[in-house]
Design a protein around this motif. Structure first.
Motif, PDB file in Angstrom:
ATOM      1  N   TYR A   1       0.830  -1.208   0.000  1.00 50.94           N
ATOM      2  CA  TYR A   1       0.000   0.000   0.000  1.00 50.94           C
ATOM      3  C   TYR A   1       0.864   1.256   0.000  1.00 50.94           C
ATOM      4  CZ  TYR A   1      -3.208   3.648   1.450  1.00 50.94           C
ATOM      5  OH  TYR A   1      -3.910   4.818   1.522  1.00 50.94           O
ATOM      6  N   LEU A   2       1.913   1.283   0.816  1.00 49.47           N
ATOM      7  CA  LEU A   2       2.793   2.450   0.844  1.00 49.47           C
ATOM      8  C   LEU A   2       3.519   2.622  -0.486  1.00 49.47           C
ATOM      9  CD1 LEU A   2       4.237   2.335   4.464  1.00 49.47           C
ATOM     10  CD2 LEU A   2       2.546   3.918   3.530  1.00 49.47           C
TER      11      LEU A   2
ATOM     12  N   VAL B   1       3.851   5.749  -5.696  1.00 50.89           N
ATOM     13  CA  VAL B   1       3.737   5.856  -7.150  1.00 50.89           C
ATOM     14  C   VAL B   1       2.527   6.698  -7.543  1.00 50.89           C
ATOM     15  CG1 VAL B   1       3.427   4.540  -9.278  1.00 50.89           C
ATOM     16  CG2 VAL B   1       4.922   3.662  -7.489  1.00 50.89           C
ATOM     17  N   TRP B   2       1.377   6.463  -6.921  1.00 47.44           N
ATOM     18  CA  TRP B   2       0.145   7.195  -7.214  1.00 47.44           C
ATOM     19  C   TRP B   2      -0.308   7.921  -5.948  1.00 47.44           C
ATOM     20  CZ3 TRP B   2       0.272   1.859  -8.606  1.00 47.44           C
ATOM     21  CH2 TRP B   2       0.505   1.644  -9.949  1.00 47.44           C
ATOM     22  N   PRO B   3       0.163   9.140  -5.709  1.00 49.72           N
ATOM     23  CA  PRO B   3      -0.128   9.812  -4.433  1.00 49.72           C
ATOM     24  C   PRO B   3      -1.546  10.356  -4.313  1.00 49.72           C
ATOM     25  CG  PRO B   3       1.218  11.224  -5.809  1.00 49.72           C
ATOM     26  CD  PRO B   3       1.100   9.915  -6.518  1.00 49.72           C
ATOM     27  N   PHE B   4      -2.270  10.488  -5.408  1.00 52.53           N
ATOM     28  CA  PHE B   4      -3.594  11.085  -5.348  1.00 52.53           C
ATOM     29  C   PHE B   4      -4.681  10.071  -5.650  1.00 52.53           C
ATOM     30  CE2 PHE B   4      -0.748  14.553  -6.629  1.00 52.53           C
ATOM     31  CZ  PHE B   4      -0.956  15.401  -5.566  1.00 52.53           C
ATOM     32  N   GLY B   5      -5.823  10.279  -5.017  1.00 47.15           N
ATOM     33  CA  GLY B   5      -7.015   9.498  -5.289  1.00 47.15           C
ATOM     34  C   GLY B   5      -8.150  10.446  -5.630  1.00 47.15           C
TER      35      GLY B   5
ATOM     36  N   GLY C   1     -10.623  17.690  -8.112  1.00 44.20           N
ATOM     37  CA  GLY C   1     -11.137  16.321  -8.160  1.00 44.20           C
ATOM     38  C   GLY C   1     -10.213  15.313  -7.524  1.00 44.20           C
ATOM     39  N   LEU C   2      -9.112  15.791  -6.923  1.00 39.86           N
ATOM     40  CA  LEU C   2      -8.119  14.895  -6.334  1.00 39.86           C
ATOM     41  C   LEU C   2      -7.987  15.136  -4.842  1.00 39.86           C
ATOM     42  CD1 LEU C   2      -5.333  15.239  -9.024  1.00 39.86           C
ATOM     43  CD2 LEU C   2      -7.013  13.424  -8.818  1.00 39.86           C
ATOM     44  N   ARG C   3      -7.513  14.119  -4.162  1.00 38.51           N
ATOM     45  CA  ARG C   3      -7.196  14.217  -2.741  1.00 38.51           C
ATOM     46  C   ARG C   3      -5.897  13.472  -2.506  1.00 38.51           C
ATOM     47  NH1 ARG C   3      -7.801   9.347  -0.286  1.00 38.51           N
ATOM     48  NH2 ARG C   3      -9.064   7.861  -1.427  1.00 38.51           N
ATOM     49  N   VAL C   4      -5.174  13.828  -1.462  1.00 35.17           N
ATOM     50  CA  VAL C   4      -3.948  13.126  -1.102  1.00 35.17           C
ATOM     51  C   VAL C   4      -4.342  11.888  -0.302  1.00 35.17           C
ATOM     52  CG1 VAL C   4      -1.746  13.292   0.103  1.00 35.17           C
ATOM     53  CG2 VAL C   4      -2.647  15.277  -1.077  1.00 35.17           C
ATOM     54  N   ARG C   5      -3.815  10.745  -0.709  1.00 31.61           N
ATOM     55  CA  ARG C   5      -4.169   9.491  -0.044  1.00 31.61           C
ATOM     56  C   ARG C   5      -3.539   9.428   1.353  1.00 31.61           C
ATOM     57  NH1 ARG C   5      -2.674   4.986  -4.339  1.00 31.61           N
ATOM     58  NH2 ARG C   5      -3.937   3.664  -3.023  1.00 31.61           N
ATOM     59  N   LEU C   6      -4.137   8.626   2.229  1.00 30.25           N
ATOM     60  CA  LEU C   6      -3.680   8.512   3.608  1.00 30.25           C
ATOM     61  C   LEU C   6      -2.235   8.015   3.674  1.00 30.25           C
ATOM     62  CD1 LEU C   6      -4.337   8.586   6.648  1.00 30.25           C
ATOM     63  CD2 LEU C   6      -5.045   6.211   6.433  1.00 30.25           C
TER      64      LEU C   6
ATOM     65  N   VAL D   1       1.344   9.688   5.329  1.00 32.93           N
ATOM     66  CA  VAL D   1       2.322   8.988   6.180  1.00 32.93           C
ATOM     67  C   VAL D   1       3.722   9.126   5.594  1.00 32.93           C
ATOM     68  CG1 VAL D   1       3.020   6.715   7.037  1.00 32.93           C
ATOM     69  CG2 VAL D   1       0.625   7.378   7.105  1.00 32.93           C
ATOM     70  N   ILE D   2       3.861   8.930   4.288  1.00 29.11           N
ATOM     71  CA  ILE D   2       5.165   9.056   3.640  1.00 29.11           C
ATOM     72  C   ILE D   2       5.693  10.480   3.774  1.00 29.11           C
ATOM     73  CG2 ILE D   2       6.334   9.006   1.393  1.00 29.11           C
ATOM     74  CD1 ILE D   2       4.454   6.673   0.662  1.00 29.11           C
ATOM     75  N   ASN D   3       4.838  11.477   3.559  1.00 32.32           N
ATOM     76  CA  ASN D   3       5.258  12.870   3.687  1.00 32.32           C
ATOM     77  C   ASN D   3       5.704  13.181   5.109  1.00 32.32           C
ATOM     78  OD1 ASN D   3       4.676  13.264   1.012  1.00 32.32           O
ATOM     79  ND2 ASN D   3       2.710  14.255   1.387  1.00 32.32           N
ATOM     80  N   HIS D   4       4.997  12.641   6.103  1.00 33.04           N
ATOM     81  CA  HIS D   4       5.379  12.864   7.499  1.00 33.04           C
ATOM     82  C   HIS D   4       6.733  12.230   7.798  1.00 33.04           C
ATOM     83  CE1 HIS D   4       5.010  13.479  11.784  1.00 33.04           C
ATOM     84  NE2 HIS D   4       5.266  12.196  11.967  1.00 33.04           N
ATOM     85  N   MET D   5       6.945  11.005   7.311  1.00 34.31           N
ATOM     86  CA  MET D   5       8.233  10.336   7.550  1.00 34.31           C
ATOM     87  C   MET D   5       9.370  11.110   6.888  1.00 34.31           C
ATOM     88  SD  MET D   5       7.275   6.232   7.447  1.00 34.31           S
ATOM     89  CE  MET D   5       7.570   6.137   5.727  1.00 34.31           C
ATOM     90  N   ARG D   6       9.134  11.642   5.698  1.00 34.75           N
ATOM     91  CA  ARG D   6      10.157  12.444   5.026  1.00 34.75           C
ATOM     92  C   ARG D   6      10.440  13.731   5.785  1.00 34.75           C
ATOM     93  NH1 ARG D   6       8.902  12.140  -1.466  1.00 34.75           N
ATOM     94  NH2 ARG D   6       9.736  10.022  -1.752  1.00 34.75           N
TER      95      ARG D   6
END
Length: 121
Positions: free
Chosen positions: A53-54, A59-63, A92-97, A101-106
């Motif tokens: 999932y991560l 690869v596809w950050p938006f849903g 029409g897009l949102r940042v996936r959960l 998490v990845i952005n926070h870890m970075r």
């Protein structure tokens, strides 16, 4: 007259006396081993699913936006006018959960690398 044949298996190995005289001790040990194996298998499966999932979030950050279903706008009741979605601001897009998490870890890793207390130089 009945004769007993000599066996190569010792008495202790056939009657589980090494676990004590209680026969339920063997069942408890066997159940514990099976339970530990099942827990390890479940943890392995969960770890693989989370890693996959991560990776997909990398690869596809938006849903699709859940409110407007990815359209980005809402039509009026009569169908002549429309307005932009307030949640996604019309994209029409949102940042996936997982991407959050990845952005926070970075950010945490970047903050640790950019700290001013790297030593006395």
């Amino acid at each position: 007259m009945l004769s007993r044949a000599a066996t190569a298996i010792p008495h202790a190995a056939t009657h589980r006396s090494y676990l004590g005289s209680d026969p339920s001790a063997a069942a408890t040990l066997t159940a514990t081993i099976h339970t530990a194996g099942q827990v390890a298998t479940v943890l392995l499966i969960v770890t693989i699913v989370v890693a996959f999932y991560l990776f997909t979030c990398l690869v596809w950050p938006f849903g699709k936006c859940r409110r407007c279903k990815g359209v980005g706008k809402f039509k009026s009741p009569f169908g002549r006018a429309y307005r932009h979605c307030g949640r996604c601001q019309g994209s029409g897009l949102r940042v996936r959960l997982g991407r959050h998490v990845i952005n926070h870890m970075r950010a945490v890793r970047g903050a640790g690398q950019n700290s001013t207390s790297k030593g006395d130089k």
